[in-house]
Scaffold this active site. Structure first.
Site, PDB file in Angstrom:
ATOM      1  N   LYS A  36      17.792 -95.752  70.584  1.00  7.91           N
ATOM      2  CA  LYS A  36      18.451 -95.858  69.272  1.00  7.91           C
ATOM      3  C   LYS A  36      18.265 -97.239  68.660  1.00  7.91           C
ATOM      4  CE  LYS A  36      21.625 -92.045  69.438  1.00  7.91           C
ATOM      5  NZ  LYS A  36      22.956 -91.539  69.717  1.00  7.91           N
ATOM      6  N   LYS A  54      12.988 -84.455  72.014  1.00 10.46           N
ATOM      7  CA  LYS A  54      14.246 -83.708  71.966  1.00 10.46           C
ATOM      8  C   LYS A  54      14.560 -83.268  70.535  1.00 10.46           C
ATOM      9  CE  LYS A  54      17.941 -86.109  72.169  1.00 10.46           C
ATOM     10  NZ  LYS A  54      19.027 -87.026  72.410  1.00 10.46           N
ATOM     11  N   LYS A 112      19.373 -84.766  65.569  1.00 12.73           N
ATOM     12  CA  LYS A 112      19.912 -84.827  64.209  1.00 12.73           C
ATOM     13  C   LYS A 112      19.139 -85.817  63.365  1.00 12.73           C
ATOM     14  CE  LYS A 112      24.599 -84.254  66.022  1.00 12.73           C
ATOM     15  NZ  LYS A 112      25.644 -85.053  66.661  1.00 12.73           N
TER      16      LYS A 112
HETATM   17  P1  TYM Z   1      25.801 -85.881  70.421  1.00 15.43           P
HETATM   18  O1  TYM Z   1      26.733 -85.828  69.263  1.00 15.43           O
HETATM   19  O2  TYM Z   1      24.485 -86.551  70.262  1.00 15.43           O
HETATM   20  O3  TYM Z   1      25.517 -84.402  70.930  1.00 15.43           O
HETATM   21  C1  TYM Z   1      26.566 -83.469  71.181  1.00 15.43           C
HETATM   22  C2  TYM Z   1      26.233 -82.631  72.395  1.00 15.43           C
HETATM   23  O4  TYM Z   1      25.005 -81.920  72.174  1.00 15.43           O
HETATM   24  C3  TYM Z   1      24.105 -82.160  73.256  1.00 15.43           C
HETATM   25  N1  TYM Z   1      22.733 -82.158  72.742  1.00 15.43           N
HETATM   26  C4  TYM Z   1      21.755 -81.378  73.190  1.00 15.43           C
HETATM   27  N2  TYM Z   1      21.738 -80.436  74.149  1.00 15.43           N
HETATM   28  C5  TYM Z   1      20.574 -79.788  74.362  1.00 15.43           C
HETATM   29  N3  TYM Z   1      19.415 -80.044  73.663  1.00 15.43           N
HETATM   30  C6  TYM Z   1      19.401 -80.992  72.699  1.00 15.43           C
HETATM   31  N4  TYM Z   1      18.285 -81.229  71.998  1.00 15.43           N
HETATM   32  C7  TYM Z   1      20.603 -81.709  72.425  1.00 15.43           C
HETATM   33  N5  TYM Z   1      20.929 -82.689  71.538  1.00 15.43           N
HETATM   34  C8  TYM Z   1      22.242 -82.962  71.750  1.00 15.43           C
HETATM   35  C9  TYM Z   1      24.505 -83.517  73.793  1.00 15.43           C
HETATM   36  O5  TYM Z   1      24.082 -83.688  75.128  1.00 15.43           O
HETATM   37  C10 TYM Z   1      26.014 -83.466  73.667  1.00 15.43           C
HETATM   38  O6  TYM Z   1      26.595 -82.806  74.783  1.00 15.43           O
HETATM   39  N6  TYM Z   1      27.650 -89.458  73.392  1.00 15.43           N
HETATM   40  C11 TYM Z   1      27.817 -88.078  72.974  1.00 15.43           C
HETATM   41  C12 TYM Z   1      29.177 -87.776  72.397  1.00 15.43           C
HETATM   42  C13 TYM Z   1      30.337 -88.187  73.239  1.00 15.43           C
HETATM   43  C14 TYM Z   1      30.796 -87.559  74.417  1.00 15.43           C
HETATM   44  C15 TYM Z   1      31.940 -88.300  74.815  1.00 15.43           C
HETATM   45  C16 TYM Z   1      30.352 -86.459  75.143  1.00 15.43           C
HETATM   46  C17 TYM Z   1      31.167 -89.249  72.985  1.00 15.43           C
HETATM   47  N7  TYM Z   1      32.133 -89.310  73.940  1.00 15.43           N
HETATM   48  C18 TYM Z   1      32.650 -87.961  75.984  1.00 15.43           C
HETATM   49  C19 TYM Z   1      31.084 -86.116  76.309  1.00 15.43           C
HETATM   50  C20 TYM Z   1      32.202 -86.864  76.710  1.00 15.43           C
HETATM   51  C21 TYM Z   1      26.776 -87.776  71.902  1.00 15.43           C
HETATM   52  O7  TYM Z   1      26.274 -88.639  71.240  1.00 15.43           O
HETATM   53  O8  TYM Z   1      26.562 -86.464  71.711  1.00 15.43           O
END
Ligand code: TYM
Length: 348
Positions: free
Chosen positions: A119, A211, A214
């Site tokens: 990032k 991957k 967004k």
């Molecule tokens: P974020 O918002 O990027 O993504 C949300 C969830 O979607 C999953 N994900 C995917 N799974 C499969 N294939 C993909 N291409 C893909 N892109 C995203 C992510 O693994 C995630 O589960 N850091 C986290 C948010 C967060 C969090 C937490 C998660 C903040 N605090 C505490 C668990 C526990 C994030 O940026 O997810």
């Protein structure tokens, strides 16, 4: 205060469009976990502002995306009356516990985080301090509730390992006061990542090596949850694959990332194994498989997109869900954080 044995926590950032990777890798798992666990699902708005404003889009966009992620949770089948749905910034314990974790985690640990490197890109000096400390806040999200299980996609694995390291170091560093406070097995549980199913890493439709994300500038790279049937069909039709027919066994998908991705998506949407998909489509050309996948994707995603659109027409109702969830989340986190303050030696 006894140790919870069955508490799930997970979060999704309100940045950009929610896509099929978020849905299959995380949100469908959130829905399933409701059957067996007490679940807390969070729209992590504090995390969203760690990147450049151009990425999260400014205040109006942030509020809109917060409603939208909540709408996706509800449309997918998360029940906010039986479980908890809220936005992170309404519960101050996340940021407060994160400060303590800033003092527990080591620079060397954070320096290893691949997501920060991705990032921050080349201009690391210009990344926010928040982006660097992001995994500490994530650990605080989970541990503020002493959660035991965390359903996430594969890209969050390293952050979950760090969360366990932080919990362990806190338990060690304060072992005496934790024991004096009556906890025999440490204060924080070591939460378990739940990274399972056929779609833990959904790849870009334009590049099977990247991957689905967004932030990809190409909208053709992802299926957004609010895409209509025509957009979904078009994106699948244009998905980059290869000229060979599909193999009859999963071993034949090695070295064929585009094909493997579409088969994985099919399996996840159909709720079956990749072997089952290939037993039906082995030998078929993409000209046959892609329309079948598009039909399945539209069948599964259209009702969710439609329900999201319906919910988004009444943002006040969504906000009621979030406020109520925040109160209930706070009622769990507040006494836990009070114990933490005592354990650390802060006067309470
Ligand atoms: P974020 O918002 O990027 O993504 C949300 C969830 O979607 C999953 N994900 C995917 N799974 C499969 N294939 C993909 N291409 C893909 N892109 C995203 C992510 O693994 C995630 O589960 N850091 C986290 C948010 C967060 C969090 C937490 C998660 C903040 N605090 C505490 C668990 C526990 C994030 O940026 O997810």
């Amino acid at each position: 205060m006894s140790q919870p044995v069955n508490r799930v926590f997970s979060g999704v950032q309100p940045t950009g469009n929610l896509h099929l990777g978020n849905y299959l890798g995380a949100i469908t798992r959130f829905v399933e976990m409701q059957r067996s666990h007490d679940c807390i699902y969070c729209v992590v708005d504090l995390h969203a502002i760690t990147q450049d404003r151009a990425v999260w889009g400014g205040p109006e966009r942030l509020a809109h995306s917060t409603y939208e992620v909540t709408a996706a949770f509800l449309a997918a089948g998360i029940d906010p009356t039986k479980h908890i749905v809220f936005n992170q910034s309404r519960v101050p314990e996340h940021a407060e516990l994160a400060w303590i974790f800033n003092c527990i985690a080591r620079l060397g640990w954070l320096n290893r985080m691949t997501q920060f490197k991705e990032k921050a890109g080349k201009d690391r000096e210009n990344a926010s301090v928040g982006l660097f400390a992001y995994p500490n806040l994530m650990a605080a999200d989970i541990l503020a509730y002493r959660a035991t299980h965390v359903p996430v996609g594969d890209d969050q694995k390293q952050h979950l390992e760090l969360t366990r390291d932080i919990a362990q170091k806190f338990n060690n560093d304060f072992a005496d006061s934790i024991r004096d406070a009556g906890y025999e097995d440490g204060f924080f549980p070591l939460p378990e990542p739940l990274i399972v199913g056929p779609a833990t890493r959904v790849m870009s439709l334009r590049d099977g090596a990247a991957k689905m994300s967004k932030s990809d500038p190409s909208d053709l790279s992802r299926i957004n949850l609010r895409d209509d049937a025509d957009q979904i069909a078009k994106k699948i039709r244009k998905a980059r694959t290869d000229p060979e027919p599909l193999p009859s066994e999963t071993a034949g998908l090695a070295e064929r990332p585009g094909a493997a991705n579409l088969v994985g998506i099919f399996a996840a949407l159909a709720g079956c194994s990749q072997d089952k998909v290939l037993s039906e489509f082995g030998g078929a050309q993409f000209s046959v498989f892609k329309p079948a996948l598009a039909e399945l994707a539209v069948e599964k995603l259209s009702p969710i997109g439609a329900e999201m659109n319906r919910l988004m027409a009444d943002k006040a109702a969504i906000d009621e869900v979030l406020k109520d969830g925040a109160e209930r989340a706070h009622a769990i986190a507040e006494p836990i954080y009070r114990e933490v303050r005592k354990i650390v030696g802060f006067l309470v």
